[in-house]
Design a protein around this motif. Structure first.
Motif, PDB file in Angstrom:
ATOM      1  N   LEU A  33      -2.470  -5.806   3.080  1.00 35.39           N
ATOM      2  CA  LEU A  33      -3.115  -4.634   2.500  1.00 35.39           C
ATOM      3  C   LEU A  33      -4.292  -4.143   3.340  1.00 35.39           C
ATOM      4  O   LEU A  33      -4.550  -2.938   3.419  1.00 35.39           O
ATOM      5  CB  LEU A  33      -3.597  -4.948   1.084  1.00 35.39           C
ATOM      6  N   ALA A  34      -5.014  -5.053   3.936  1.00 35.48           N
ATOM      7  CA  ALA A  34      -6.177  -4.738   4.766  1.00 35.48           C
ATOM      8  C   ALA A  34      -6.521  -6.001   5.539  1.00 35.48           C
ATOM      9  O   ALA A  34      -6.047  -7.094   5.201  1.00 35.48           O
ATOM     10  CB  ALA A  34      -7.361  -4.307   3.900  1.00 35.48           C
ATOM     11  N   PRO A  35      -7.320  -5.909   6.600  1.00 29.70           N
ATOM     12  CA  PRO A  35      -7.728  -7.135   7.292  1.00 29.70           C
ATOM     13  C   PRO A  35      -8.364  -8.125   6.314  1.00 29.70           C
ATOM     14  O   PRO A  35      -9.320  -7.803   5.609  1.00 29.70           O
ATOM     15  CB  PRO A  35      -8.748  -6.615   8.318  1.00 29.70           C
ATOM     16  N   GLY A  36      -7.769  -9.309   6.239  1.00 32.47           N
ATOM     17  CA  GLY A  36      -8.287 -10.339   5.346  1.00 32.47           C
ATOM     18  C   GLY A  36      -7.730 -10.309   3.946  1.00 32.47           C
ATOM     19  O   GLY A  36      -8.068 -11.172   3.128  1.00 32.47           O
ATOM     20  N   VAL A  37      -6.868  -9.337   3.629  1.00 28.29           N
ATOM     21  CA  VAL A  37      -6.329  -9.210   2.267  1.00 28.29           C
ATOM     22  C   VAL A  37      -4.807  -9.140   2.326  1.00 28.29           C
ATOM     23  O   VAL A  37      -4.236  -8.234   2.952  1.00 28.29           O
ATOM     24  CB  VAL A  37      -6.861  -7.952   1.555  1.00 28.29           C
ATOM     25  N   LEU A  38      -4.150 -10.090   1.665  1.00 29.75           N
ATOM     26  CA  LEU A  38      -2.689 -10.121   1.608  1.00 29.75           C
ATOM     27  C   LEU A  38      -2.235 -10.001   0.161  1.00 29.75           C
ATOM     28  O   LEU A  38      -2.898 -10.500  -0.751  1.00 29.75           O
ATOM     29  CB  LEU A  38      -2.142 -11.442   2.166  1.00 29.75           C
ATOM     30  N   ALA A  39      -1.104  -9.344  -0.041  1.00 28.72           N
ATOM     31  CA  ALA A  39      -0.414  -9.378  -1.332  1.00 28.72           C
ATOM     32  C   ALA A  39       0.908 -10.100  -1.115  1.00 28.72           C
ATOM     33  O   ALA A  39       1.611  -9.843  -0.131  1.00 28.72           O
ATOM     34  CB  ALA A  39      -0.175  -7.971  -1.859  1.00 28.72           C
ATOM     35  N   VAL A  40       1.245 -11.003  -2.030  1.00 28.38           N
ATOM     36  CA  VAL A  40       2.475 -11.784  -1.911  1.00 28.38           C
ATOM     37  C   VAL A  40       3.258 -11.645  -3.213  1.00 28.38           C
ATOM     38  O   VAL A  40       2.793 -12.047  -4.277  1.00 28.38           O
ATOM     39  CB  VAL A  40       2.178 -13.271  -1.640  1.00 28.38           C
ATOM     40  N   GLY A  41       4.432 -11.058  -3.115  1.00 27.80           N
ATOM     41  CA  GLY A  41       5.292 -10.939  -4.279  1.00 27.80           C
ATOM     42  C   GLY A  41       5.977 -12.258  -4.582  1.00 27.80           C
ATOM     43  O   GLY A  41       6.407 -12.978  -3.676  1.00 27.80           O
ATOM     44  N   ALA A  43      -7.708  -2.894  -5.026  1.00 30.32           N
ATOM     45  CA  ALA A  43      -8.875  -2.105  -4.606  1.00 30.32           C
ATOM     46  C   ALA A  43     -10.117  -2.983  -4.486  1.00 30.32           C
ATOM     47  O   ALA A  43     -10.900  -2.854  -3.532  1.00 30.32           O
ATOM     48  CB  ALA A  43      -9.107  -0.971  -5.599  1.00 30.32           C
ATOM     49  N   ASP A  44     -10.291  -3.893  -5.441  1.00 26.43           N
ATOM     50  CA  ASP A  44     -11.453  -4.782  -5.391  1.00 26.43           C
ATOM     51  C   ASP A  44     -11.399  -5.671  -4.154  1.00 26.43           C
ATOM     52  O   ASP A  44     -12.416  -5.854  -3.462  1.00 26.43           O
ATOM     53  CB  ASP A  44     -11.502  -5.647  -6.650  1.00 26.43           C
ATOM     54  N   ALA A  45     -10.230  -6.240  -3.871  1.00 24.79           N
ATOM     55  CA  ALA A  45     -10.102  -7.124  -2.717  1.00 24.79           C
ATOM     56  C   ALA A  45     -10.300  -6.369  -1.407  1.00 24.79           C
ATOM     57  O   ALA A  45     -10.855  -6.906  -0.440  1.00 24.79           O
ATOM     58  CB  ALA A  45      -8.734  -7.805  -2.731  1.00 24.79           C
ATOM     59  N   MET A  46      -9.873  -5.101  -1.383  1.00 24.25           N
ATOM     60  CA  MET A  46      -9.986  -4.278  -0.180  1.00 24.25           C
ATOM     61  C   MET A  46     -11.360  -3.627  -0.052  1.00 24.25           C
ATOM     62  O   MET A  46     -11.631  -2.963   0.941  1.00 24.25           O
ATOM     63  CB  MET A  46      -8.895  -3.197  -0.192  1.00 24.25           C
ATOM     64  N   ASP A  47     -12.189  -3.793  -1.084  1.00 12.24           N
ATOM     65  CA  ASP A  47     -13.547  -3.249  -1.093  1.00 12.24           C
ATOM     66  C   ASP A  47     -13.529  -1.719  -1.005  1.00 12.24           C
ATOM     67  O   ASP A  47     -14.295  -1.111  -0.241  1.00 12.24           O
ATOM     68  CB  ASP A  47     -14.375  -3.846   0.045  1.00 12.24           C
ATOM     69  N   ILE A  48     -12.642  -1.101  -1.797  1.00  5.45           N
ATOM     70  CA  ILE A  48     -12.595   0.352  -1.906  1.00  5.45           C
ATOM     71  C   ILE A  48     -12.657   0.723  -3.381  1.00  5.45           C
ATOM     72  O   ILE A  48     -12.424  -0.114  -4.265  1.00  5.45           O
ATOM     73  CB  ILE A  48     -11.318   0.945  -1.269  1.00  5.45           C
ATOM     74  N   ASP A  49     -12.979   1.995  -3.667  1.00  2.33           N
ATOM     75  CA  ASP A  49     -13.105   2.425  -5.058  1.00  2.33           C
ATOM     76  C   ASP A  49     -11.782   2.354  -5.791  1.00  2.33           C
ATOM     77  O   ASP A  49     -11.706   1.847  -6.916  1.00  2.33           O
ATOM     78  CB  ASP A  49     -13.658   3.852  -5.131  1.00  2.33           C
ATOM     79  N   GLN A  50     -10.739   2.860  -5.180  1.00  4.97           N
ATOM     80  CA  GLN A  50      -9.413   2.791  -5.782  1.00  4.97           C
ATOM     81  C   GLN A  50      -8.341   2.967  -4.726  1.00  4.97           C
ATOM     82  O   GLN A  50      -8.591   3.501  -3.645  1.00  4.97           O
ATOM     83  CB  GLN A  50      -9.240   3.841  -6.878  1.00  4.97           C
ATOM     84  N   LEU A  51      -7.169   2.505  -5.065  1.00  6.60           N
ATOM     85  CA  LEU A  51      -6.012   2.621  -4.188  1.00  6.60           C
ATOM     86  C   LEU A  51      -5.227   3.855  -4.624  1.00  6.60           C
ATOM     87  O   LEU A  51      -4.819   3.965  -5.777  1.00  6.60           O
ATOM     88  CB  LEU A  51      -5.154   1.362  -4.306  1.00  6.60           C
ATOM     89  N   ARG A  52      -5.054   4.796  -3.711  1.00  5.79           N
ATOM     90  CA  ARG A  52      -4.314   6.009  -4.041  1.00  5.79           C
ATOM     91  C   ARG A  52      -2.832   5.680  -4.131  1.00  5.79           C
ATOM     92  O   ARG A  52      -2.295   4.943  -3.300  1.00  5.79           O
ATOM     93  CB  ARG A  52      -4.549   7.083  -2.976  1.00  5.79           C
ATOM     94  N   VAL A  53      -2.153   6.250  -5.128  1.00  6.60           N
ATOM     95  CA  VAL A  53      -0.742   5.948  -5.378  1.00  6.60           C
ATOM     96  C   VAL A  53       0.084   7.218  -5.249  1.00  6.60           C
ATOM     97  O   VAL A  53      -0.240   8.251  -5.847  1.00  6.60           O
ATOM     98  CB  VAL A  53      -0.542   5.338  -6.779  1.00  6.60           C
ATOM     99  N   ILE A  54       1.156   7.144  -4.464  1.00  8.60           N
ATOM    100  CA  ILE A  54       2.162   8.199  -4.384  1.00  8.60           C
ATOM    101  C   ILE A  54       3.417   7.659  -5.055  1.00  8.60           C
ATOM    102  O   ILE A  54       3.886   6.566  -4.734  1.00  8.60           O
ATOM    103  CB  ILE A  54       2.450   8.584  -2.924  1.00  8.60           C
ATOM    104  N   ASP A  55       3.942   8.424  -6.001  1.00  6.08           N
ATOM    105  CA  ASP A  55       5.097   7.966  -6.763  1.00  6.08           C
ATOM    106  C   ASP A  55       6.398   8.171  -6.004  1.00  6.08           C
ATOM    107  O   ASP A  55       6.580   9.170  -5.292  1.00  6.08           O
ATOM    108  CB  ASP A  55       5.212   8.729  -8.085  1.00  6.08           C
ATOM    109  N   THR A  56       7.323   7.227  -6.193  1.00  6.85           N
ATOM    110  CA  THR A  56       8.697   7.419  -5.749  1.00  6.85           C
ATOM    111  C   THR A  56       9.334   8.475  -6.646  1.00  6.85           C
ATOM    112  O   THR A  56       9.281   8.365  -7.861  1.00  6.85           O
ATOM    113  CB  THR A  56       9.493   6.114  -5.898  1.00  6.85           C
ATOM    114  N   GLY A  57       9.957   9.497  -6.051  1.00  5.70           N
ATOM    115  CA  GLY A  57      10.648  10.498  -6.851  1.00  5.70           C
ATOM    116  C   GLY A  57       9.703  11.351  -7.673  1.00  5.70           C
ATOM    117  O   GLY A  57       8.479  11.262  -7.572  1.00  5.70           O
ATOM    118  N   LEU A  58      10.285  12.206  -8.518  1.00  9.04           N
ATOM    119  CA  LEU A  58       9.510  13.114  -9.361  1.00  9.04           C
ATOM    120  C   LEU A  58       9.704  12.864 -10.848  1.00  9.04           C
ATOM    121  O   LEU A  58       8.894  13.277 -11.661  1.00  9.04           O
ATOM    122  CB  LEU A  58       9.902  14.579  -9.056  1.00  9.04           C
TER     123      LEU A  58
END
Length: 404
Positions: free
Chosen positions: A218-226, A314-329
């Motif tokens: 997600l960012a340097p030092g931050v991983l997400a693992v499903g 967002a907290d782990a990445m030290d940003i206010d929020q993560l912007r989301v683009i939706d798949t499809g409409l």
């Protein structure tokens, strides 16, 4: 050569691909399910689509390496050849007589031909068997279309068998039986090929199940693992321990996902297209949760949560929020395009990604959000349920500024 990856979106410099070949021609209605394909691909068209994908990357200045070429060059190293041959011969399915015949068959192959067999497999009818060189009981009782060495059609998806975190490579532990031999090939390439001499490892295939499609930087030092159908909780914990010990990350977000074919990896429902933007399947965006794992005393992983994934990220990445683009409409289009790997984009740089052209609405959503999309054909490539991100293992990306 320095290989380094600390994000999903830093400008892509070098990538590892596998051009589909004879292994796809091994797929039939009789075996495609066990080999994890939902349809029988048209091999020639799949190759054309893959060539266009590679060309699109080169057009943007990306160095493209091919796994089959690296493997053939690796097999010129005697130790690598002996190791990979022994791994194939170790199969308990063979029996002593057939094992000797297979060993004889492989002995006379040059490195390129041996690489072809290790990838495309070896069928019963391709063995040189005669009264003077019998195959034994095992060969006699096999169907003429059975495989003595199984093919690896999923090698196309190079993201799964290895991943880079910083300057270290992780060779993963693949969960599905049909894919486990893939990581033996990538492991040998990283250990024996001259290009990777001195590379340090952060994960090994004998460890708990972990697949690269489940790991997002997600960012340097931050991983997400499903954690779901392919990556186990134990695999996520092992990766956390490894990266903390190596100083490669300060936070791991462990994200449970449904154990279903449509959501086999985290990158089937979420990929990054900018430093603060994800493309995400809207049907689960509000319900996806994450457990935050950090290094405690002595490097012991400490777990907090769960919390909503977008908030925890967002907290782990030290940003206010993560912007989301939706798949499809709409829900129906989103479900269709998620199945067709609409979420599975490959970022070439911030706000620049590659996606399948068939996902028209998703690509339009990205463009409206200021993300340039390079569309590629994928009608045949997608039959194994994988998109541009699945088909690519980044080896070099430009570093991003650290989050902390």
């Amino acid at each position: 050569m320095t290989h380094y990856v600390d994000s999903e979106v830093g400008r892509l410099g070098t990538v590892l691909l596998h051009r589909p070949g004879p292994e796809l021609a091994r797929l039939t209605p009789r075996n495609n399910d066990s080999l994890l394909f939902d349809a029988i691909p048209w091999v020639g068209r799949a190759q054309e689509e893959h060539d266009a994908f590679a060309a699109a990357l080169r057009d943007r200045g990306v160095e493209v390496l091919y796994l089959a070429t690296l493997l053939a060059e690796t097999l010129a190293v005697p130790e690598a050849r002996a190791e990979l041959t022994e791994q194939v011969l170790r199969s308990p399915r063979l029996g002593d007589t057939l094992r000797r015949r297979v060993a004889d068959h492989l002995t006379y192959l040059d490195p390129a031909a041996l690489a072809d067999v290790l990838i495309a497999g070896l069928a019963h009818e391709e063995m040189r068997i005669s009264p003077e060189r019998p195959g034994g009981l095992v060969w006699t009782l096999m169907d003429r279309h059975d495989f003595v060495i199984d093919p690896l059609p999923n090698l196309l998806f190079t993201r799964d068998s290895s991943l880079w975190i910083g300057d270290r490579v992780g060779v993963t532990s693949l969960a599905m039986l049909a894919r486990r031999r893939e990581s033996t090939l990538t492991d040998a390439v990283y250990r024996y090929h001259p290009r990777f001499v001195g590379t340090e490892f952060v994960y090994h295939p004998e460890l708990e199940h972990l697949e690269g499609g489940d790991v997002l930087l997600l960012a340097p030092g931050v991983l997400a693992v499903g954690v779901g159908e392919r990556t186990t909780p134990a695999g996520a914990e092992r990766l956390a321990r490894q990266v903390f010990a190596a100083g490669l990350a300060h936070t791991i977000l462990v994200v449970p996902i449904a154990q279903e074919r449509a959501t086999m990896h985290l990158d089937t429902v979420c990929t990054m297209v900018d430093v603060d933007t994800v493309l995400m399947y809207p049907n689960i965006a509000s319900t996806l949760s994450a457990y935050t794992v950090v290094a405690g005393p002595g490097g012991e992983p400490q777990v907090d949560g769960p919390a909503p994934f977008l908030r925890a990220a967002a907290d782990a990445m030290d940003i206010d929020q993560l912007r989301v683009i939706d798949t499809g409409l709409d829900p129906v289009t989103a479900e269709r395009e998620q199945w067709d790997d609409g979420n599975n984009t490959l970022a070439l740089a911030p706000r620049l990604c590659v996606g399948y052209e068939r996902n028209v609405e998703t690509n339009a959503q990205l463009e409206r959000a200021g993300i340039e999309v390079i569309p590629i054909a994928g009608s045949e490539l997608g039959s194994g349920r994988g998109g541009p991100r699945c088909m690519s293992c980044p080896l070099v990306r430009e570093p991003l500024p650290p989050t902390r």
